[in-house]
Design a protein around this motif. Structure first.
Motif, PDB file in Angstrom:
ATOM      1  N   ALA A  63     117.807 112.172  27.837  1.00 33.38           N
ATOM      2  CA  ALA A  63     118.586 111.310  28.731  1.00 33.38           C
ATOM      3  C   ALA A  63     117.695 110.559  29.706  1.00 33.38           C
ATOM      4  O   ALA A  63     117.879 109.359  29.945  1.00 33.38           O
ATOM      5  CB  ALA A  63     119.607 112.148  29.489  1.00 33.38           C
ATOM      6  N   ILE A  64     116.709 111.259  30.280  1.00 33.53           N
ATOM      7  CA  ILE A  64     115.802 110.612  31.238  1.00 33.53           C
ATOM      8  C   ILE A  64     114.973 109.542  30.534  1.00 33.53           C
ATOM      9  O   ILE A  64     114.853 108.405  31.007  1.00 33.53           O
ATOM     10  CB  ILE A  64     114.896 111.656  31.918  1.00 33.53           C
ATOM     11  CG1 ILE A  64     115.734 112.634  32.758  1.00 33.53           C
ATOM     12  CG2 ILE A  64     113.843 110.970  32.792  1.00 33.53           C
ATOM     13  CD1 ILE A  64     114.952 113.817  33.290  1.00 33.53           C
ATOM     14  N   GLY A  65     114.412 109.906  29.387  1.00 37.77           N
ATOM     15  CA  GLY A  65     113.584 108.951  28.651  1.00 37.77           C
ATOM     16  C   GLY A  65     114.380 107.783  28.091  1.00 37.77           C
ATOM     17  O   GLY A  65     113.847 106.686  27.936  1.00 37.77           O
ATOM     18  N   GLY A  66     115.665 108.023  27.792  1.00 38.66           N
ATOM     19  CA  GLY A  66     116.485 106.990  27.181  1.00 38.66           C
ATOM     20  C   GLY A  66     117.278 106.153  28.162  1.00 38.66           C
ATOM     21  O   GLY A  66     118.117 105.337  27.747  1.00 38.66           O
ATOM     22  N   GLY A  67     117.057 106.354  29.451  1.00 35.18           N
ATOM     23  CA  GLY A  67     117.731 105.537  30.450  1.00 35.18           C
ATOM     24  C   GLY A  67     119.187 105.876  30.673  1.00 35.18           C
ATOM     25  O   GLY A  67     119.964 105.038  31.161  1.00 35.18           O
ATOM     26  N   GLN A  68     119.589 107.116  30.336  1.00 33.33           N
ATOM     27  CA  GLN A  68     120.975 107.526  30.585  1.00 33.33           C
ATOM     28  C   GLN A  68     121.204 107.981  32.021  1.00 33.33           C
ATOM     29  O   GLN A  68     122.339 107.966  32.504  1.00 33.33           O
ATOM     30  CB  GLN A  68     121.367 108.659  29.634  1.00 33.33           C
ATOM     31  CG  GLN A  68     121.412 108.283  28.169  1.00 33.33           C
ATOM     32  CD  GLN A  68     121.738 109.481  27.287  1.00 33.33           C
ATOM     33  OE1 GLN A  68     122.281 110.484  27.742  1.00 33.33           O
ATOM     34  NE2 GLN A  68     121.397 109.372  26.009  1.00 33.33           N
ATOM     35  N   VAL A  69     120.145 108.426  32.700  1.00 37.51           N
ATOM     36  CA  VAL A  69     120.274 108.860  34.092  1.00 37.51           C
ATOM     37  C   VAL A  69     119.968 107.659  34.984  1.00 37.51           C
ATOM     38  O   VAL A  69     118.831 107.181  35.044  1.00 37.51           O
ATOM     39  CB  VAL A  69     119.331 110.037  34.416  1.00 37.51           C
ATOM     40  CG1 VAL A  69     119.556 110.500  35.846  1.00 37.51           C
ATOM     41  CG2 VAL A  69     119.566 111.186  33.441  1.00 37.51           C
ATOM     42  N   LEU A  70     121.005 107.178  35.655  1.00 35.16           N
ATOM     43  CA  LEU A  70     120.922 105.925  36.402  1.00 35.16           C
ATOM     44  C   LEU A  70     121.146 106.148  37.890  1.00 35.16           C
ATOM     45  O   LEU A  70     121.819 107.107  38.287  1.00 35.16           O
ATOM     46  CB  LEU A  70     122.002 104.954  35.898  1.00 35.16           C
ATOM     47  CG  LEU A  70     122.035 104.667  34.405  1.00 35.16           C
ATOM     48  CD1 LEU A  70     123.290 103.886  34.057  1.00 35.16           C
ATOM     49  CD2 LEU A  70     120.791 103.913  33.985  1.00 35.16           C
ATOM     50  N   PRO A  71     120.607 105.271  38.728  1.00 36.36           N
ATOM     51  CA  PRO A  71     120.938 105.333  40.154  1.00 36.36           C
ATOM     52  C   PRO A  71     122.274 104.645  40.430  1.00 36.36           C
ATOM     53  O   PRO A  71     122.507 103.515  39.994  1.00 36.36           O
ATOM     54  CB  PRO A  71     119.785 104.585  40.833  1.00 36.36           C
ATOM     55  CG  PRO A  71     119.297 103.629  39.793  1.00 36.36           C
ATOM     56  CD  PRO A  71     119.564 104.261  38.456  1.00 36.36           C
ATOM     57  N   TYR A  72     123.170 105.358  41.099  1.00 32.94           N
ATOM     58  CA  TYR A  72     124.369 104.761  41.670  1.00 32.94           C
ATOM     59  C   TYR A  72     124.089 104.616  43.155  1.00 32.94           C
ATOM     60  O   TYR A  72     123.513 105.522  43.769  1.00 32.94           O
ATOM     61  CB  TYR A  72     125.593 105.635  41.427  1.00 32.94           C
ATOM     62  CG  TYR A  72     126.319 105.350  40.130  1.00 32.94           C
ATOM     63  CD1 TYR A  72     125.609 105.198  38.934  1.00 32.94           C
ATOM     64  CD2 TYR A  72     127.700 105.244  40.085  1.00 32.94           C
ATOM     65  CE1 TYR A  72     126.270 104.929  37.749  1.00 32.94           C
ATOM     66  CE2 TYR A  72     128.368 104.983  38.895  1.00 32.94           C
ATOM     67  CZ  TYR A  72     127.655 104.830  37.724  1.00 32.94           C
ATOM     68  OH  TYR A  72     128.303 104.564  36.556  1.00 32.94           O
ATOM     69  N   PHE A  73     124.491 103.509  43.754  1.00 34.34           N
ATOM     70  CA  PHE A  73     124.097 103.202  45.120  1.00 34.34           C
ATOM     71  C   PHE A  73     125.291 103.304  46.068  1.00 34.34           C
ATOM     72  O   PHE A  73     126.320 102.663  45.855  1.00 34.34           O
ATOM     73  CB  PHE A  73     123.481 101.803  45.185  1.00 34.34           C
ATOM     74  CG  PHE A  73     122.243 101.651  44.338  1.00 34.34           C
ATOM     75  CD1 PHE A  73     121.010 102.070  44.817  1.00 34.34           C
ATOM     76  CD2 PHE A  73     122.317 101.122  43.059  1.00 34.34           C
ATOM     77  CE1 PHE A  73     119.867 101.952  44.039  1.00 34.34           C
ATOM     78  CE2 PHE A  73     121.181 100.997  42.270  1.00 34.34           C
ATOM     79  CZ  PHE A  73     119.953 101.416  42.760  1.00 34.34           C
TER      80      PHE A  73
END
Length: 420
Positions: free
Chosen positions: A158-168
């Motif tokens: 997930a981290i490497g594939g861009g699934q964990v994103l910042p919500y602001f």
């Protein structure tokens, strides 16, 4: 929730009170509000015996605190130990400080608390508590976890594939309502399982050692977005949570300095939030790392202030630039004297130390007005805005701009100018 729909969520209730008169009063109030089936018990032991006999548990338990035999506090603890997860209302005539302690205990036990109400009960306060009630499941022995388990390889992918994103989540000036910054909060958007909350994957990241990759990824994405906002005339600061484990990594400073250069973002526009408890647990190299981060220009925020045991010692030892007051001292402070005193003391101390103050968990206009009166600098919470993807911030800004007059202190003129 409309009053007529209460009995759709709460079909039955149990009232636990040693006073027959008070018990009958509570029963009558519940019946008037549409709860049809109501059980009664005179103390904690009777309540547990009754619950053991019922095939279907009640949808609500109203508990007095002072009772012979097993008192209300012990009953609540026993319910938790036995896995009996039923929504609770605590009703007592005892002092506010004691009721606040019981409320804190119930939240710490992870139980479903509807409200802590002062006796004598009246229909208005009971109605308000029930109308705000939102069930999260429950029942006897309700320990099934609907979320599937996650493993290290899932999270690494997930981290490497861009699934964990910042919500602001926006942070705004308490006096003007003007947007001053955002906090980046990690959200795992799984392609099949949907949104996975951080309390399910942050502990896994720390246990597996993936927290370093996660922290760098969050910083990279957050700085990239901040650089875009800056290029569009929105010079706001971005705050990123920092794991204490990262402070022990010898190459951590080098890696985030590379990110600052990569995105051409001044270090002064990045705030690193560190919980006070994590600083207590990690000394030695971590203190040196924090000092070096500050030396390079990064802002340092002491997060969840007030929830640890050596807050003042941390303020004396570490070059913090910001003090973030935990929501437990902010939410509901307008009508709780103990919280107001603690909140005002923390804000006064921070002002004397020249620290930026941030109140998190602002959810009501009454607490917002209190923060204005006490001189808090920044506010954050659902009253202002929920955490959101970066592409939703412009739309939020448009709506927020229309609220500026409403958010300004009472008696002051219309809001003008600023970042909004």
């Amino acid at each position: 929730m409309p009053l007529e729909n209460i009995n759709e969520l709460i079909e039955s209730a149990l009232v636990v009170d040693d006073s027959a008169l008070q018990r009958q009063h509570s029963v009558s109030l519940l019946q008037e509000l549409g709860v049809d089936l109501i059980y009664e018990a005179g103390n904690g032991n009777e309540a547990l015996d009754l619950l053991a006999l019922l095939k279907l548990p009640p949808g609500l338990v109203v508990i007095d605190l002072e009772m012979p035999g097993m008192d209300g506090i012990e009953l609540i603890q026993q319910l938790q130990l036995q896995g009996i997860d039923i929504p609770l209302i605590v009703a007592s005539s005892r002092e506010t400080s004691l009721l606040l302690s019981v409320e804190t205990m119930i939240h710490a036990l992870g139980m479903n608390l509807i409200g802590v109400l002062q006796k004598p009960l009246n229909q208005g306060q009971l109605r308000a508590a029930l109308q705000s009630f939102r069930p999260h499941g429950g029942g006897v022995h309700a320990d099934d976890d609907p979320q599937p388990s996650m493993c290290e390889s899932d999270l690494g992918t997930a981290i490497g594939g861009g699934q964990v994103l910042p919500y602001f989540q926006p942070k705004v000036d308490v006096q003007t309502g003007i947007l001053k910054g955002v906090e980046a909060l990690a959200r795992w958007v799984h392609p099949e399982r949907g949104m996975i909350p951080p309390d399910r994957f942050i502990p896994l990241a720390e246990q597996s050692g993936l927290i370093h990759d996660l922290t760098i990824s969050m910083m990279d994405q957050s700085m990239a977005q901040a650089a875009v906002w800056h290029s569009r005339g929105l010079p706001i600061k971005v705050a990123v949570n920092l794991s204490p484990l990262s402070l022990e990594q010898p190459d951590f400073l080098r890696r985030i300095l590379e990110l600052v250069d990569k995105h051409a973002l001044p270090a002064e526009n990045v705030v690193l939030e560190i919980t006070e408890s994590s600083v207590v647990a990690h000394k030695g190299n971590s203190l040196g790392m924090l000092a070096r981060l500050r030396l390079k220009g990064f802002g340092l925020s002491i997060d969840d202030y007030g929830t640890g045991f050596s807050s003042m010692q941390q303020l004396a030892r570490i070059p913090f630039t910001e003090l973030k007051i935990d929501r437990s001292f902010v939410h509901g402070a307008h009508d709780r004297k103990n919280l107001r005193v603690i909140l005002q003391s923390a804000l006064d101390m921070a002002q004397r130390l020249d620290l930026v103050t941030v109140a998190e968990g602002v959810e009501t206009m009454e607490d917002w007005r209190l923060l204005q009166d006490f001189g808090c600098i920044l506010g954050q919470g659902y009253l202002i805005g929920k955490p959101m993807p970066a592409n939703e911030l412009p739309l939020w800004l448009k709506g927020h701009h229309r609220r500026l007059n409403e958010l300004r202190p009472l008696g002051k003129g219309a809001a003008t100018g600023g970042t909004a």
